[in-house]
Design an enzyme around this catalytic site. Structure first.
Site, PDB file in Angstrom:
ATOM      1  N   LEU A  65       0.832  -1.206   0.000  1.00 17.04           N
ATOM      2  CA  LEU A  65       0.000   0.000   0.000  1.00 17.04           C
ATOM      3  C   LEU A  65       0.869   1.260   0.000  1.00 17.04           C
ATOM      4  O   LEU A  65       2.056   1.200   0.317  1.00 17.04           O
ATOM      5  CB  LEU A  65      -0.921  -0.029   1.226  1.00 17.04           C
ATOM      6  CG  LEU A  65      -1.932  -1.182   1.201  1.00 17.04           C
ATOM      7  CD1 LEU A  65      -2.568  -1.391   2.573  1.00 17.04           C
ATOM      8  CD2 LEU A  65      -3.002  -0.932   0.136  1.00 17.04           C
ATOM      9  N   PRO A  66       0.261   2.419  -0.319  1.00 15.62           N
ATOM     10  CA  PRO A  66       1.080   3.629  -0.488  1.00 15.62           C
ATOM     11  C   PRO A  66       1.774   4.125   0.787  1.00 15.62           C
ATOM     12  O   PRO A  66       2.942   4.501   0.736  1.00 15.62           O
ATOM     13  CB  PRO A  66       0.076   4.675  -0.991  1.00 15.62           C
ATOM     14  CG  PRO A  66      -1.033   3.883  -1.604  1.00 15.62           C
ATOM     15  CD  PRO A  66      -1.121   2.622  -0.787  1.00 15.62           C
ATOM     16  N   THR A  96       6.279   0.507   1.864  1.00 14.86           N
ATOM     17  CA  THR A  96       7.292   1.341   2.508  1.00 14.86           C
ATOM     18  C   THR A  96       6.554   2.384   3.333  1.00 14.86           C
ATOM     19  O   THR A  96       5.904   3.272   2.774  1.00 14.86           O
ATOM     20  CB  THR A  96       8.173   2.049   1.456  1.00 14.86           C
ATOM     21  OG1 THR A  96       8.786   1.059   0.634  1.00 14.86           O
ATOM     22  CG2 THR A  96       9.253   2.877   2.136  1.00 14.86           C
ATOM     23  N   LYS A 171      15.196  -0.247   5.385  1.00 14.73           N
ATOM     24  CA  LYS A 171      14.834   0.362   4.092  1.00 14.73           C
ATOM     25  C   LYS A 171      15.153   1.865   4.098  1.00 14.73           C
ATOM     26  O   LYS A 171      15.691   2.399   3.126  1.00 14.73           O
ATOM     27  CB  LYS A 171      13.342   0.131   3.844  1.00 14.73           C
ATOM     28  CG  LYS A 171      12.735   0.930   2.721  1.00 14.73           C
ATOM     29  CD  LYS A 171      12.809   0.239   1.393  1.00 14.73           C
ATOM     30  CE  LYS A 171      12.194   1.134   0.314  1.00 14.73           C
ATOM     31  NZ  LYS A 171      12.453   0.669  -1.011  1.00 14.73           N
ATOM     32  N   LYS A 246       9.679  10.720  -0.865  1.00 12.35           N
ATOM     33  CA  LYS A 246       8.899  10.045   0.191  1.00 12.35           C
ATOM     34  C   LYS A 246       9.840   9.273   1.125  1.00 12.35           C
ATOM     35  O   LYS A 246       9.756   9.394   2.351  1.00 12.35           O
ATOM     36  CB  LYS A 246       7.890   9.075  -0.451  1.00 12.35           C
ATOM     37  CG  LYS A 246       7.204   8.171   0.558  1.00 12.35           C
ATOM     38  CD  LYS A 246       6.468   6.993  -0.082  1.00 12.35           C
ATOM     39  CE  LYS A 246       6.093   5.972   0.987  1.00 12.35           C
ATOM     40  NZ  LYS A 246       5.459   4.764   0.476  1.00 12.35           N
TER      41      LYS A 246
HETATM   42  P1  NAD Z   1       0.806   2.370  -6.466  1.00  7.36           P
HETATM   43  O1  NAD Z   1       0.280   3.714  -6.131  1.00  7.36           O
HETATM   44  O2  NAD Z   1       1.100   2.013  -7.883  1.00  7.36           O
HETATM   45  O3  NAD Z   1      -0.186   1.238  -5.887  1.00  7.36           O
HETATM   46  C1  NAD Z   1      -0.864   1.315  -4.655  1.00  7.36           C
HETATM   47  C2  NAD Z   1      -2.160   0.518  -4.796  1.00  7.36           C
HETATM   48  O4  NAD Z   1      -2.790   0.458  -3.520  1.00  7.36           O
HETATM   49  C3  NAD Z   1      -3.161   1.178  -5.749  1.00  7.36           C
HETATM   50  O5  NAD Z   1      -3.585   0.228  -6.711  1.00  7.36           O
HETATM   51  C4  NAD Z   1      -4.299   1.632  -4.832  1.00  7.36           C
HETATM   52  O6  NAD Z   1      -5.572   1.575  -5.457  1.00  7.36           O
HETATM   53  C5  NAD Z   1      -4.174   0.613  -3.726  1.00  7.36           C
HETATM   54  N1  NAD Z   1      -4.777   1.017  -2.446  1.00  7.36           N
HETATM   55  C6  NAD Z   1      -4.628   2.190  -1.777  1.00  7.36           C
HETATM   56  N2  NAD Z   1      -5.296   2.148  -0.600  1.00  7.36           N
HETATM   57  C7  NAD Z   1      -5.884   0.928  -0.537  1.00  7.36           C
HETATM   58  C8  NAD Z   1      -6.695   0.267   0.437  1.00  7.36           C
HETATM   59  N3  NAD Z   1      -7.034   0.877   1.579  1.00  7.36           N
HETATM   60  N4  NAD Z   1      -7.104  -0.987   0.171  1.00  7.36           N
HETATM   61  C9  NAD Z   1      -6.758  -1.603  -0.972  1.00  7.36           C
HETATM   62  N5  NAD Z   1      -5.991  -1.044  -1.937  1.00  7.36           N
HETATM   63  C10 NAD Z   1      -5.561   0.206  -1.709  1.00  7.36           C
HETATM   64  O7  NAD Z   1       2.128   2.197  -5.556  1.00  7.36           O
HETATM   65  P2  NAD Z   1       3.373   1.215  -5.819  1.00  7.36           P
HETATM   66  O8  NAD Z   1       4.372   1.883  -6.710  1.00  7.36           O
HETATM   67  O9  NAD Z   1       2.852  -0.140  -6.148  1.00  7.36           O
HETATM   68  O10 NAD Z   1       4.017   1.220  -4.358  1.00  7.36           O
HETATM   69  C11 NAD Z   1       3.449   0.484  -3.281  1.00  7.36           C
HETATM   70  C12 NAD Z   1       4.401   0.561  -2.103  1.00  7.36           C
HETATM   71  O11 NAD Z   1       5.671   0.038  -2.504  1.00  7.36           O
HETATM   72  C13 NAD Z   1       4.664   1.997  -1.609  1.00  7.36           C
HETATM   73  O12 NAD Z   1       4.728   1.975  -0.209  1.00  7.36           O
HETATM   74  C14 NAD Z   1       6.006   2.337  -2.237  1.00  7.36           C
HETATM   75  O13 NAD Z   1       6.731   3.312  -1.491  1.00  7.36           O
HETATM   76  C15 NAD Z   1       6.700   0.982  -2.233  1.00  7.36           C
HETATM   77  N6  NAD Z   1       7.751   0.814  -3.225  1.00  7.36           N
HETATM   78  C16 NAD Z   1       7.564   1.210  -4.514  1.00  7.36           C
HETATM   79  C17 NAD Z   1       8.590   1.037  -5.446  1.00  7.36           C
HETATM   80  C18 NAD Z   1       8.416   1.463  -6.890  1.00  7.36           C
HETATM   81  O14 NAD Z   1       9.408   1.503  -7.638  1.00  7.36           O
HETATM   82  N7  NAD Z   1       7.199   1.754  -7.352  1.00  7.36           N
HETATM   83  C19 NAD Z   1       9.800   0.438  -5.056  1.00  7.36           C
HETATM   84  C20 NAD Z   1       9.949   0.005  -3.741  1.00  7.36           C
HETATM   85  C21 NAD Z   1       8.915   0.192  -2.825  1.00  7.36           C
END
Ligand code: NAD
Length: 294
Positions: A65-66, A96, A171, A246
């Site tokens: 999740l975000p 994260t 992390k 972030k």
């Molecule tokens: P994203 O915004 O693409 O996806 C988040 C998903 O969560 C969305 O589909 C959203 O609809 C869903 N969501 C939000 N609230 C929700 C809830 N209450 N119930 C169900 N679904 C819900 O984000 P991402 O890029 O997939 O990143 C996710 C996590 O991974 C973050 O914490 C980010 O910091 C971490 N991360 C991302 C990357 C990257 O390169 N994108 C790398 C390492 C870590």
């Protein structure tokens, strides 16, 4: 094979859940986005109308999740998932988030007799798709043994960093160091280039010398030095400036909570937040090089 509820099917969670399906697990998914759920349904997942409906009885619940507020909202309180689970379920939060929320969820899970592990990842979208993520886990040794069984289907390096919250601390430390050595690498390369050196030759020299680091080795920020790096593709991400900003905010919170003087991390955060304010948040974080060229 395990039964899994996967919550959060964005850029990272979507491919991670897909890898669990490919490994033969029985995967049910939930996301607020119907489109994200439909993609996973096409890949072979069951789709739940709510996380609460699907959670009881699952071997694992995995969330991606975000931010901390989404994780707290999912697991804590009378309507949170922890209230619906028993000791048969292991909860792995791969998002994260801030270490304080991870500890809070970990403590609530322990009180309820449920195994919880904060398991943030390093590696980005390409590694999520390839199943080569690194996981940094915080929780008990017993939960770690269970976590490894399922995380191994999504990653290749799985570390036990310590108790709940330790995964988020690891992390935060890693990404703060990544930001600092990327900025240092940008600065050194531009300094050399403006003094007449070929950035490619300078990169080779520093790679064979004590300035060697990951940014130079696999992610060179100078356009044209490394064919496949974002710098040679107009700084298309890669790893977005928004995400680095972030993570640096989270790292600052980790440092402040322990009273650590993190002046390098704070400077890196100011630089990346400045790039965000310039409207560059969606570009790759190696685009920081351009600020030295102005
Ligand atoms: P994203 O915004 O693409 O996806 C988040 C998903 O969560 C969305 O589909 C959203 O609809 C869903 N969501 C939000 N609230 C929700 C809830 N209450 N119930 C169900 N679904 C819900 O984000 P991402 O890029 O997939 O990143 C996710 C996590 O991974 C973050 O914490 C980010 O910091 C971490 N991360 C991302 C990357 C990257 O390169 N994108 C790398 C390492 C870590």
């Amino acid at each position: 094979m395990a039964s899994v509820l996967f919550i959060g099917l964005g850029n990272m969670g979507g491919p991670m859940a897909t890898n669990l399906i490919k490994a033969g697990h029985e995967v049910t998914v939930f996301d607020l986005s119907a489109e994200a759920c439909a993609q996973l349904r096409a890949a072979g997942a069951g789709v739940a109308d709510s996380a609460a409906e699907a959670a009881p009885g699952k071997d694992y619940i995995i969330s991606m999740l975000p931010a901390g507020k989404h994780v707290a909202g999912t697991y804590l309180g009378d309507s949170g998932l922890l209230a619906l689970l028993d000791a048969g379920t292991t909860v792995l939060d791969c998002s994260t988030i801030d270490a304080a929320t991870a500890r809070e969820v970990g403590e609530a899970a322990a009180e309820a007799g449920i195994g919880f592990m904060d398991s943030p990842v390093s590696g980005g979208v390409a590694a999520a798709a390839a199943g080569t993520l690194a996981f940094m886990c915080g929780g008990s040794a017993e939960t770690f043994e269970k976590a490894k069984l399922i995380l191994a289907n999504m990653g290749k390096n799985i570390f036990h960093a310590g108790p709940p919250g330790a995964g988020q601390v690891a992390k935060g430390c890693n990404n703060m160091l990544l930001a600092i050595h990327m900025l240092g690498t940008c600065e050194a390369l531009e300094m050399g280039a403006r003094n007449g050196l070929d950035p490619k030759v300078l990169s080779e020299i520093m790679l064979a010398s004590s300035g060697r680091n990951w940014s130079l080795e696999v992610y060179n920020p100078y356009p044209g030095v490394m064919e496949n790096a974002p710098a040679s593709k107009g700084y298309q991400p890669g790893f977005m400036i928004d995400l680095m900003a972030k993570d640096l905010g989270l790292a600052g919170g980790i440092a402040d909570a322990a009273g650590v003087d993190n002046r390098m991390g704070k400077l890196a955060r100011a630089i990346y937040e400045g790039l965000q304010a310039d409207g560059q948040g969606q570009r790759d974080f190696s685009a920081a090089l351009e600020q030295y060229q102005k």
